[in-house]
Design an enzyme around this catalytic site. Structure first.
Site, mmCIF file in Angstrom:
data_model
loop_
_atom_site.group_PDB
_atom_site.id
_atom_site.type_symbol
_atom_site.label_atom_id
_atom_site.label_comp_id
_atom_site.label_asym_id
_atom_site.label_seq_id
_atom_site.Cartn_x
_atom_site.Cartn_y
_atom_site.Cartn_z
ATOM 1 N N PHE A 75 8.337 0.911 5.431
ATOM 2 C CA PHE A 75 8.164 0.567 4.214
ATOM 3 C C PHE A 75 9.486 -0.152 4.323
ATOM 4 O O PHE A 75 9.689 -0.333 4.627
ATOM 5 C CB PHE A 75 8.107 1.442 3.193
ATOM 6 C CG PHE A 75 8.657 1.413 1.516
ATOM 7 C CD1 PHE A 75 7.470 1.060 1.265
ATOM 8 C CD2 PHE A 75 9.505 2.041 1.325
ATOM 9 C CE1 PHE A 75 7.795 1.343 0.026
ATOM 10 C CE2 PHE A 75 9.503 1.844 0.232
ATOM 11 C CZ PHE A 75 8.556 1.119 -0.647
ATOM 12 N N ASP A 76 9.115 -1.445 2.943
ATOM 13 C CA ASP A 76 10.401 -1.748 2.829
ATOM 14 C C ASP A 76 11.909 -1.524 3.335
ATOM 15 O O ASP A 76 13.047 -2.015 3.254
ATOM 16 C CB ASP A 76 10.418 -2.527 0.924
ATOM 17 C CG ASP A 76 10.167 -2.076 0.286
ATOM 18 O OD1 ASP A 76 9.718 -0.682 0.329
ATOM 19 O OD2 ASP A 76 10.879 -2.249 -1.253
ATOM 20 N N ALA B 209 6.785 9.836 3.662
ATOM 21 C CA ALA B 209 6.459 9.543 2.013
ATOM 22 C C ALA B 209 4.913 10.971 1.674
ATOM 23 O O ALA B 209 4.701 11.895 0.694
ATOM 24 C CB ALA B 209 6.367 8.996 1.633
ATOM 25 N N LYS C 142 6.453 11.631 -3.611
ATOM 26 C CA LYS C 142 5.351 11.239 -3.577
ATOM 27 C C LYS C 142 4.616 13.335 -3.424
ATOM 28 O O LYS C 142 4.153 13.890 -4.467
ATOM 29 C CB LYS C 142 5.325 10.208 -2.235
ATOM 30 C CG LYS C 142 5.599 9.314 -2.772
ATOM 31 C CD LYS C 142 7.037 8.648 -2.353
ATOM 32 C CE LYS C 142 7.326 7.549 -2.195
ATOM 33 N NZ LYS C 142 9.288 7.021 -2.694
ATOM 34 N N HIS D 147 13.102 -7.673 -4.669
ATOM 35 C CA HIS D 147 11.917 -7.959 -5.316
ATOM 36 C C HIS D 147 12.415 -7.130 -6.296
ATOM 37 O O HIS D 147 12.027 -6.973 -7.725
ATOM 38 C CB HIS D 147 10.569 -7.068 -5.084
ATOM 39 C CG HIS D 147 11.145 -5.682 -4.008
ATOM 40 N ND1 HIS D 147 11.422 -5.874 -3.084
ATOM 41 C CD2 HIS D 147 10.473 -4.765 -4.381
ATOM 42 C CE1 HIS D 147 11.735 -4.245 -2.630
ATOM 43 N NE2 HIS D 147 11.282 -3.478 -3.697
#
Ligand code: F0G
Length: 457
Positions: free
Chosen positions: A124-125, A216, A257, A449
């Site tokens: 994941f980022d 998550a 999550k 982003h």
């Protein structure tokens, strides 16, 4: 007649949301520099930016909030959470953190050093960010099927064992651990099979490496194992979860999550020595080891959320709603990643806009158009998210250029889903009139982003 699927909850409290006109949205998105993170939430009608921290807590979780113990050290809420973690994932030691990336920060402060290589399935980022920030490298060993949105594979999140073994053979001494993300968010919320988890663990043992799960959406992963691996059809989600984590040495968790809380995270592990080392950083960055950035009330709600989030009925309601959106989009001809993910539907922007060059940020173009059409906010999982190569400073074009429509848990009805599908269908119908995308006018050096600013070409 077979009775149709229906949600396993009813609604006790509501929050108004607001429609807007296309004119309003044209103005707002321009003011936001075409970055959907810059929109005010009231400028959005159906918000599918993320399923992280956006779910609705249950009456049981809210009542647990009132019982929170806010003591600095040794709060009963800490022990409640410790018990839930031991029962559900089977780890003896744990550290609370304020969210998932904080868990990464603390754990990687112990384990990752400059020059290291961390193999896994599509990091994941924030995970990748915490690895690269330490001048180490993340190597994606996901199976090739994951990168073809038209290919069917029941477990597209799987680790390719040959790719993983190549990394271990060639650079074994530089690998501090293997990280498996369940479910694989970046590849489209795709699950990892139990067999694959077991094989990764066996390979890791052969090379003497620990395995860490980025967990998550671990419960959605367990749901897919139950549904798609016949050996697990008769097992409960809780049994499947315990077996999954038996193949890990430690985990990082974003509780926002599958544990259905608005804020929180944790690290859990088997090894006391690792716990002691991580505790030092937890105290520095997060807080004392018995609260680590979380209020007692939030730890209580999280303990309840871990239990509820691993109930079959909760997961069926959740995953089947996501699939409902997927089916509607397929009916409208919109190209999406199949099979559908657990938390989101991923629209394939490359297939959506074959006539626009990839240098013009296709998935971002699609998120802007979707917002303009219906006030629906998705998120780009493509070139902007992939950041520049740390060495060449050129854009990194990922294998998949996607718009993610992430569905918050227990928040929207299927009428909202219908609305979202129709919004996409309208954009798809006029896709040939959209001839150009965007260029970047401002970006941060890492995780760009969130704050990027764009202009139309
Ligand atoms: N790992 C995975 C697989 C994630 O999806 C996320 C967050 C994190 C770690 C970091 O957790 O946000 O609590 O710090 N994903 C969110 C998303 C932001 O929208 O997918 P966090």
């Amino acid at each position: 007649m077979i009775l149709p699927f229906a949600e396993s909850f009813r609604i006790k409290m509501v929050e108004p949301i607001h429609k807007s006109t296309r004119e309003d949205r044209e103005k707002w998105i321009k003011e936001a520099r075409y970055n959907l993170f810059n929109l005010k939430s009231e400028q959005v009608f159906v918000d599918l930016l993320t399923d992280s921290g956006t779910g609705a807590m249950s009456d049981r979780q809210w009542s647990e909030m009132m019982l929170g113990d806010e003591s600095y050290a040794g709060a009963s809420s800490y022990y409640k959470l410790k018990n839930a973690i031991r029962q559900i994932v089977g780890f003896e030691y744990f550290l609370p953190t304020h969210q998932g990336r904080a868990a990464e920060n603390v754990l990687f402060s112990v384990l990752v050093k400059s020059g290291d290589i961390v193999p896994g399935n599509s990091h994941f980022d924030t995970t990748k960010g915490h690895i690269e920030f330490r001048h180490a490298h993340a190597v994606d060993c996901t199976i090739d099927e994951a990168f073809d949105t038209t290919a069917y594979h029941p477990f597209k999140g799987n680790v390719d064992l040959n790719k993983l073994e190549d990394v271990l053979k060639e650079n074994g001494e530089k690998v501090p651990f293997i990280i498996v993300t369940i479910t694989n968010n970046t590849a489209g919320g795709q699950p990892v099979d139990m067999v694959n988890l077991k094989q990764v663990k066996a390979l890791a043992e052969k090379y003497g490496k620990p395995v860490i799960f980025d967990s998550a959406r671990f419960a959605e992963n367990a749901y897919f194992i139950k549904k798609r691996n016949p050996d697990y059809a008769d097992k409960t989600i809780k049994e499947i979860v315990l077996e999954m984590f038996s193949y890990a040495d430690a985990m990082t968790m974003s509780s926002k999550k599958d544990a259905i809380v608005n804020m929180g995270g944790f690290i859990a592990m088997r090894d006391k020595n690792l716990f002691q080392q991580a505790s030092v950083y937890n105290i520095m960055f997060e807080g004392f080891v018995t609260y680590g950035g979380m209020s007692g009330r939030d730890m209580n709600a999280l303990a309840a959320g871990l239990d509820e989030g691993t109930e079959f009925s909760t997961l069926e309601t959740r995953v089947e709603q996501v699939a409902y959106l997927g089916k509607r989009l397929v009916e409208y001809g919109v190209p999406v990643q199949e099979p559908f993910g657990g938390h989101a539907i991923f629209v394939d922007a490359t297939r959506f806009f074959p006539h626009i060059p990839k240098e013009q940020y296709l998935a971002q173009t699609l998120t802007v158009e979707t917002y303009l059409e219906g006030g629906v906010r998705g998120v780009e999982i493509g070139t902007i998210l992939a950041d520049r190569d740390p060495i060449t400073h050129l854009d990194r074009f990922p294998k998949l250029e996607l718009m993610r429509l992430a569905i918050p848990r227990r928040t929207y009805t299927n009428n909202h889903i219908e609305y979202v599908a129709a919004t996409l269908a309208n954009v798809f119908e006029r896709r040939h009139q959209i001839k150009t995308g965007f260029k970047i006018v401002y970006e941060a050096p890492i995780l760009r982003h969130f704050t990027v600013e764009l202009e139309r070409i």
